[in-house]
Design a protein around this motif. Structure first.
Motif, PDB file in Angstrom:
ATOM      1  N   ARG A   1       0.829  -1.203   0.000  1.00 32.96           N
ATOM      2  CA  ARG A   1       0.000   0.000   0.000  1.00 32.96           C
ATOM      3  C   ARG A   1       0.876   1.273   0.000  1.00 32.96           C
ATOM      4  O   ARG A   1       0.531   2.290  -0.605  1.00 32.96           O
ATOM      5  CB  ARG A   1      -0.902  -0.010   1.243  1.00 32.96           C
ATOM      6  CG  ARG A   1      -2.180   0.795   1.128  1.00 32.96           C
ATOM      7  CD  ARG A   1      -3.056   0.586   2.353  1.00 32.96           C
ATOM      8  NE  ARG A   1      -2.385   0.964   3.592  1.00 32.96           N
ATOM      9  CZ  ARG A   1      -2.212   2.210   4.021  1.00 32.96           C
ATOM     10  NH1 ARG A   1      -2.676   3.223   3.311  1.00 32.96           N
ATOM     11  NH2 ARG A   1      -1.593   2.450   5.153  1.00 32.96           N
ATOM     12  N   ILE A   2       1.999   1.219   0.670  1.00 32.94           N
ATOM     13  CA  ILE A   2       2.886   2.384   0.796  1.00 32.94           C
ATOM     14  C   ILE A   2       4.209   2.161   0.066  1.00 32.94           C
ATOM     15  O   ILE A   2       4.794   3.074  -0.498  1.00 32.94           O
ATOM     16  CB  ILE A   2       3.216   2.661   2.284  1.00 32.94           C
ATOM     17  CG1 ILE A   2       1.963   2.786   3.119  1.00 32.94           C
ATOM     18  CG2 ILE A   2       4.120   3.883   2.417  1.00 32.94           C
ATOM     19  CD1 ILE A   2       1.341   4.131   3.189  1.00 32.94           C
ATOM     20  N   PHE A   3       4.679   0.926   0.095  1.00 37.49           N
ATOM     21  CA  PHE A   3       6.026   0.635  -0.415  1.00 37.49           C
ATOM     22  C   PHE A   3       5.978  -0.079  -1.761  1.00 37.49           C
ATOM     23  O   PHE A   3       5.129  -0.948  -1.991  1.00 37.49           O
ATOM     24  CB  PHE A   3       6.796  -0.228   0.591  1.00 37.49           C
ATOM     25  CG  PHE A   3       7.066   0.463   1.890  1.00 37.49           C
ATOM     26  CD1 PHE A   3       8.163   1.292   2.031  1.00 37.49           C
ATOM     27  CD2 PHE A   3       6.207   0.302   2.974  1.00 37.49           C
ATOM     28  CE1 PHE A   3       8.418   1.944   3.232  1.00 37.49           C
ATOM     29  CE2 PHE A   3       6.449   0.948   4.182  1.00 37.49           C
ATOM     30  CZ  PHE A   3       7.549   1.772   4.311  1.00 37.49           C
TER      31      PHE A   3
ATOM     32  N   GLY B   1      11.872   2.249  -0.684  1.00 36.46           N
ATOM     33  CA  GLY B   1      11.163   2.592  -1.913  1.00 36.46           C
ATOM     34  C   GLY B   1       9.690   2.879  -1.657  1.00 36.46           C
ATOM     35  O   GLY B   1       8.939   1.973  -1.331  1.00 36.46           O
ATOM     36  N   LEU B   2       9.287   4.120  -1.828  1.00 39.61           N
ATOM     37  CA  LEU B   2       7.924   4.571  -1.509  1.00 39.61           C
ATOM     38  C   LEU B   2       7.147   4.899  -2.782  1.00 39.61           C
ATOM     39  O   LEU B   2       7.705   5.414  -3.751  1.00 39.61           O
ATOM     40  CB  LEU B   2       8.006   5.813  -0.622  1.00 39.61           C
ATOM     41  CG  LEU B   2       8.667   5.599   0.755  1.00 39.61           C
ATOM     42  CD1 LEU B   2       9.237   6.901   1.296  1.00 39.61           C
ATOM     43  CD2 LEU B   2       7.662   4.995   1.729  1.00 39.61           C
ATOM     44  N   TRP B   3       5.840   4.651  -2.748  1.00 39.83           N
ATOM     45  CA  TRP B   3       4.983   4.938  -3.903  1.00 39.83           C
ATOM     46  C   TRP B   3       4.729   6.426  -4.126  1.00 39.83           C
ATOM     47  O   TRP B   3       4.155   6.816  -5.154  1.00 39.83           O
ATOM     48  CB  TRP B   3       3.622   4.249  -3.737  1.00 39.83           C
ATOM     49  CG  TRP B   3       3.606   2.805  -4.124  1.00 39.83           C
ATOM     50  CD1 TRP B   3       3.218   1.750  -3.336  1.00 39.83           C
ATOM     51  CD2 TRP B   3       3.944   2.233  -5.405  1.00 39.83           C
ATOM     52  NE1 TRP B   3       3.311   0.568  -4.048  1.00 39.83           N
ATOM     53  CE2 TRP B   3       3.769   0.836  -5.308  1.00 39.83           C
ATOM     54  CE3 TRP B   3       4.424   2.769  -6.604  1.00 39.83           C
ATOM     55  CZ2 TRP B   3       4.028  -0.026  -6.379  1.00 39.83           C
ATOM     56  CZ3 TRP B   3       4.684   1.921  -7.663  1.00 39.83           C
ATOM     57  CH2 TRP B   3       4.482   0.534  -7.543  1.00 39.83           C
ATOM     58  N   GLU B   4       5.116   7.258  -3.194  1.00 42.53           N
ATOM     59  CA  GLU B   4       4.748   8.669  -3.251  1.00 42.53           C
ATOM     60  C   GLU B   4       5.054   9.329  -4.610  1.00 42.53           C
ATOM     61  O   GLU B   4       4.323  10.205  -5.076  1.00 42.53           O
ATOM     62  CB  GLU B   4       5.455   9.435  -2.126  1.00 42.53           C
ATOM     63  CG  GLU B   4       5.123  10.915  -2.030  1.00 42.53           C
ATOM     64  CD  GLU B   4       3.644  11.196  -1.755  1.00 42.53           C
ATOM     65  OE1 GLU B   4       2.969  10.355  -1.138  1.00 42.53           O
ATOM     66  OE2 GLU B   4       3.173  12.264  -2.183  1.00 42.53           O
ATOM     67  N   PHE B   5       6.115   8.891  -5.266  1.00 42.12           N
ATOM     68  CA  PHE B   5       6.535   9.512  -6.525  1.00 42.12           C
ATOM     69  C   PHE B   5       5.474   9.436  -7.622  1.00 42.12           C
ATOM     70  O   PHE B   5       5.467  10.234  -8.559  1.00 42.12           O
ATOM     71  CB  PHE B   5       7.814   8.840  -7.044  1.00 42.12           C
ATOM     72  CG  PHE B   5       7.567   7.476  -7.622  1.00 42.12           C
ATOM     73  CD1 PHE B   5       7.282   7.323  -8.976  1.00 42.12           C
ATOM     74  CD2 PHE B   5       7.565   6.350  -6.823  1.00 42.12           C
ATOM     75  CE1 PHE B   5       7.024   6.069  -9.511  1.00 42.12           C
ATOM     76  CE2 PHE B   5       7.312   5.094  -7.345  1.00 42.12           C
ATOM     77  CZ  PHE B   5       7.039   4.957  -8.697  1.00 42.12           C
TER      78      PHE B   5
ATOM     79  N   ARG C   1       2.313  10.059  -7.979  1.00 39.59           N
ATOM     80  CA  ARG C   1       1.375  11.149  -8.274  1.00 39.59           C
ATOM     81  C   ARG C   1       2.056  12.335  -8.949  1.00 39.59           C
ATOM     82  O   ARG C   1       1.389  13.187  -9.508  1.00 39.59           O
ATOM     83  CB  ARG C   1       0.621  11.584  -7.030  1.00 39.59           C
ATOM     84  CG  ARG C   1       1.361  12.414  -6.055  1.00 39.59           C
ATOM     85  CD  ARG C   1       0.607  12.437  -4.754  1.00 39.59           C
ATOM     86  NE  ARG C   1       0.660  11.097  -4.156  1.00 39.59           N
ATOM     87  CZ  ARG C   1      -0.114  10.673  -3.172  1.00 39.59           C
ATOM     88  NH1 ARG C   1      -1.057  11.446  -2.685  1.00 39.59           N
ATOM     89  NH2 ARG C   1       0.037   9.472  -2.666  1.00 39.59           N
ATOM     90  N   ASP C   2       3.379  12.383  -8.873  1.00 42.13           N
ATOM     91  CA  ASP C   2       4.116  13.483  -9.517  1.00 42.13           C
ATOM     92  C   ASP C   2       4.760  13.063 -10.822  1.00 42.13           C
ATOM     93  O   ASP C   2       5.505  13.842 -11.418  1.00 42.13           O
ATOM     94  CB  ASP C   2       5.210  14.003  -8.577  1.00 42.13           C
ATOM     95  CG  ASP C   2       4.646  14.444  -7.247  1.00 42.13           C
ATOM     96  OD1 ASP C   2       3.628  15.166  -7.260  1.00 42.13           O
ATOM     97  OD2 ASP C   2       5.197  14.061  -6.209  1.00 42.13           O
ATOM     98  N   ALA C   3       4.519  11.820 -11.237  1.00 41.59           N
ATOM     99  CA  ALA C   3       5.185  11.323 -12.443  1.00 41.59           C
ATOM    100  C   ALA C   3       6.693  11.484 -12.330  1.00 41.59           C
ATOM    101  O   ALA C   3       7.380  11.759 -13.299  1.00 41.59           O
ATOM    102  CB  ALA C   3       4.676  12.050 -13.696  1.00 41.59           C
ATOM    103  N   ALA C   4       7.199  11.296 -11.123  1.00 37.61           N
ATOM    104  CA  ALA C   4       8.643  11.466 -10.905  1.00 37.61           C
ATOM    105  C   ALA C   4       9.397  10.202 -11.329  1.00 37.61           C
ATOM    106  O   ALA C   4       8.806   9.161 -11.579  1.00 37.61           O
ATOM    107  CB  ALA C   4       8.910  11.794  -9.440  1.00 37.61           C
TER     108      ALA C   4
ATOM    109  N   SER D   1      11.310   8.096  -9.876  1.00 38.08           N
ATOM    110  CA  SER D   1      11.802   7.212  -8.811  1.00 38.08           C
ATOM    111  C   SER D   1      11.692   5.727  -9.125  1.00 38.08           C
ATOM    112  O   SER D   1      12.423   4.923  -8.556  1.00 38.08           O
ATOM    113  CB  SER D   1      11.052   7.501  -7.508  1.00 38.08           C
ATOM    114  OG  SER D   1      11.104   8.867  -7.199  1.00 38.08           O
TER     115      SER D   1
ATOM    116  N   ARG E   1      -3.929   7.549  -8.176  1.00 40.56           N
ATOM    117  CA  ARG E   1      -3.232   8.835  -8.070  1.00 40.56           C
ATOM    118  C   ARG E   1      -3.186   9.591  -9.380  1.00 40.56           C
ATOM    119  O   ARG E   1      -2.879  10.768  -9.403  1.00 40.56           O
ATOM    120  CB  ARG E   1      -1.783   8.611  -7.618  1.00 40.56           C
ATOM    121  CG  ARG E   1      -1.610   7.678  -6.450  1.00 40.56           C
ATOM    122  CD  ARG E   1      -2.278   8.229  -5.226  1.00 40.56           C
ATOM    123  NE  ARG E   1      -2.390   7.210  -4.190  1.00 40.56           N
ATOM    124  CZ  ARG E   1      -3.010   7.415  -3.044  1.00 40.56           C
ATOM    125  NH1 ARG E   1      -3.581   8.572  -2.785  1.00 40.56           N
ATOM    126  NH2 ARG E   1      -3.089   6.460  -2.151  1.00 40.56           N
TER     127      ARG E   1
END
Lengths: 449, 449
Positions: free
Chosen positions: B148-150, B189-193, B195-198, B200, B311
């Motif tokens: 869910r996060i990683f 390694g986080l999923w956060e990237f 939503r920014d199309a980064a 990572s 996202r």
């Protein structure tokens, strides 16, 4: 503006003229103290493993210097080895409320990049300040729940190192945002190794410094990162903290210099043992008490101390002994000191220290826990062989900002650490100390060592 | 014996003669599929950034080959660049129940080490099997809460890569235990990237493969790691999962070959879009329906799909479009395919695809969620312009083990991917395909490419 954005703007705009003299001077002191820790580990396991890895995987020579062997490599491998080296002897600095060891991650990355980029001493100092200010705030933001499982110096250290290198690369606000994303998504490091006396603590700092540097160089070349890695729904705090406080990220930027709150280590052990060690030492001196007269020592501690130190019962290695409250107090009680020399001579083999170790217990104390991590209170209750109960207390362990080491004491510590490993003669060490006191005048860090 | 210990014993004792022919053959197929993904990314951002980083920080040449540019470096940097490259075009393999992309982390590390150590093709295959079997089980162990996060391919990928290299280094049980400790404590390694199309995602696989390799080489040289990094109280699951199941670590060792359950990707998008894409495609073909006749598509999905795909609303980059359910279904509906070429031609600029995208929604479906992650069910409900409601369903998306690609189809895919980037001419690609079909006979992987 988000807290992350405010932090990045501060980092981008931070400039040399802004730094109070006290901050510049303290940064030099922290740098000297860091160098001492790296030199003290020369030749000790597992540092040669990192040296050999750099030799095998990196270039034969390069612009960045490896402190423990005088070799050179690319910035990446110099950061890796120097960061491993400076976290071995448990003498490197610590910031209380973030529970972060900033020097061992910030300086290896900053020095390697400064040498690679031919930056000046002042630029190195400015970069280090940026790394400290960011790292400490991110550590505070991640909260106590993070530190329960994760080694903050490893996780948050990656971001602190990245920021220092980003500053040397003259990043703007946008680049710092991307940098935090790429560094934060590499943040790793678990406490699990502690109970096995495994070598991960040095792996953690090595990787934090090197990964932070990697994030910065890739960001400079155009790699984008998550824009909200700290506060986002699938970010660092979401994954690795349950009590994160975003406001900590931007608190007091430009007015509070968190770097000045950093503590120097006096004893050569985990900082969580220092409050009790100082409290016991003070009590024994006050009462004229010898180790043989003590039947029992109860240390009253915060939960974090139990989480980290509670794993070590009978230490198997000198390094693990530094995480044994009983061993540290045993060295203090029996030998009056818990420095590097005492650890290597007596931490494992001395029956008197082992016997004292078994007299020591840790008890959770609500008031001590409430003060932590802003204040690291030392509280001990000693039961004497003659039946007396005595109390010892210290509110600022030696090395804390209110009870700090001055330049003379730091120079003494530097000499002791060099002598311990034989990395430098006293004369060489003196020359190096002078060089550090003039760091802000160094025209270029290239070949500085 | 703990589950971790059982796993490490299996890895240490695993030998060539134990591998069924089907496993050997499938490993060659997975290797070809991996090579295709790496070659397809030649020249595409951000891969050149990793190439330049390797050039700057690594040796000028070395024993390990970098696929996308024909250069060579040390094993560490070859693993880094090849792993970044093979995860860019979203065509690399996936194992369902672990939600792990094994190839992009296992093969870069294994190939680099095999080249460095002069190992044979069979030894490479054995090492890859070890990496897959360990990685898949560790991914299953970490559970859905982790994903869910990683980004499991980043975190668990570090361990999978490490195991493959450990096998090439002939590790015994004890070394594998230490290896998991040193690899696991680097897992990040986080999923956060997303939503920014980064960038990572490529950083994640690059670091997983390189860090896993680093852990293995340091372990071979004597670095110790936590003995219980997976199951321990301050270990990986304690820090990054709330539904870990230790028994998954040792389930079916030696009898169940988890590698055989790995899916090949047919569409060039996130695998979470494939079940719905196949269900929609099947429905449109069955009903002879055109895109213009469709008013609305409701995809009924498991929570993991919503976590990862939810996202992305309007994709900003081609890579981000691969995580847009609406875009993928738009390509399928309007152009009949969602391959690399379709993505690059139409994912962002085509008004018909954009219009279709806005007709697509995702809805959580309890039954689909219950089946996941063991089974990735595709369920779509289409509302037609003429008012009809139609249902599409697929139980095994194309590429799943029960609906797999044969060698001919894999060769086609290889040719398409080489053509996409121009990395190899059709004749060169054919020769490379033949070489892979004879991988188990290769005497040495040195200079193999």
């Amino acid at each position: 503006m988000s807290h992350t954005q405010a932090l990045c703007r501060f980092l981008a705009e931070l400039h040399d003229a802004q730094l109070p003299d006290a901050v510049l001077a303290r940064t030099e002191e922290l740098y000297l103290d860091w160098l001492a820790s790296a030199l003290a580990s020369q030749g000790s396991h597992p540092i040669p493993l990192f040296e050999r890895y750099a030799q095998k995987m990196g270039p034969a020579t390069g612009p960045a210097q490896i402190i423990v062997n005088g070799a050179s490599s690319s910035a990446y491998f110099a950061a890796l080895v120097n960061a491993a080296a400076s976290h071995l002897v448990e003498q490197d600095d610590l910031h209380n409320s973030s529970v972060l060891h900033p020097a061992t991650v910030v300086f290896p990355a900053a020095l390697a990049a400064a040498q690679d980029l031919g930056k000046s001493g002042r630029e190195l100092l400015l970069a280090a300040v940026a790394g400290y200010e960011a790292g400490i705030r991110i550590g505070e933001f991640m909260g106590r729940s993070h530190y329960r499982i994760f080694h903050t110096t490893a996780t948050v250290g990656t971001l602190a190192a990245a920021v220092a290198v980003g500053k040397l690369l003259d990043f703007n606000e946008e680049q710092f945002i991307n940098l935090l994303g790429s560094a934060g998504t590499q943040a790793a490091g678990l406490w699990e190794f502690l109970r096995d006396a495994a070598d991960s603590k040095q792996l953690h700092t090595a990787k934090a410094a090197a990964d932070g540097l990697l994030a910065a160089y890739l960001t400079a070349d155009g790699l984008s990162g998550a824009r909200n890695i700290l506060e986002g729904e699938q970010g660092l705090a979401a994954g690795m903290s349950s009590d994160a406080e975003p406001s900590k990220l931007s608190a007091g930027l430009g007015s509070r210099w968190a770097l000045l709150e950093t503590s120097f280590k006096f004893h050569a052990s985990c900082r969580h043992t220092h409050p009790a060690a100082d409290a016991l030492l003070g009590l024994m001196q006050r009462e004229g008490l010898g180790a043989a007269e003590i039947a029992k020592v109860e240390t009253r501690v915060y939960q974090g101390a139990i989480d980290v130190l509670g794993r070590v019962m009978v230490p198997a290695t000198v390094h693990q002994a530094k995480f044994s409250m009983g061993t540290v107090l045993g060295l203090i009680a029996v030998h009056g000191k818990a420095g590097l020399t005492e650890f290597h001579q007596w931490a494992l083999g001395d029956p008197a220290v082992a016997a004292f170790r078994d007299k020591v217990s840790m008890t959770f104390d609500r008031a001590v826990d409430d003060a932590y991590p802003q204040r690291w209170l030392g509280r001990v209750t000693v039961t004497c062989v003659d039946g007396r109960t005595l109390h010892g207390a210290v509110d600022e362990p030696k090395g804390d900002p209110g009870n700090t080491l001055d330049r003379g004491q730091l120079a003494d510590k530097f000499q002791r650490l060099c002598q311990f490993s034989g990395a430098r003669t006293p004369a060489q060490a003196s020359a190096l100390i002078e060089k550090v006191w003039n760091l802000r005048s160094a025209v270029s860090m290239a070949h500085w060592l």
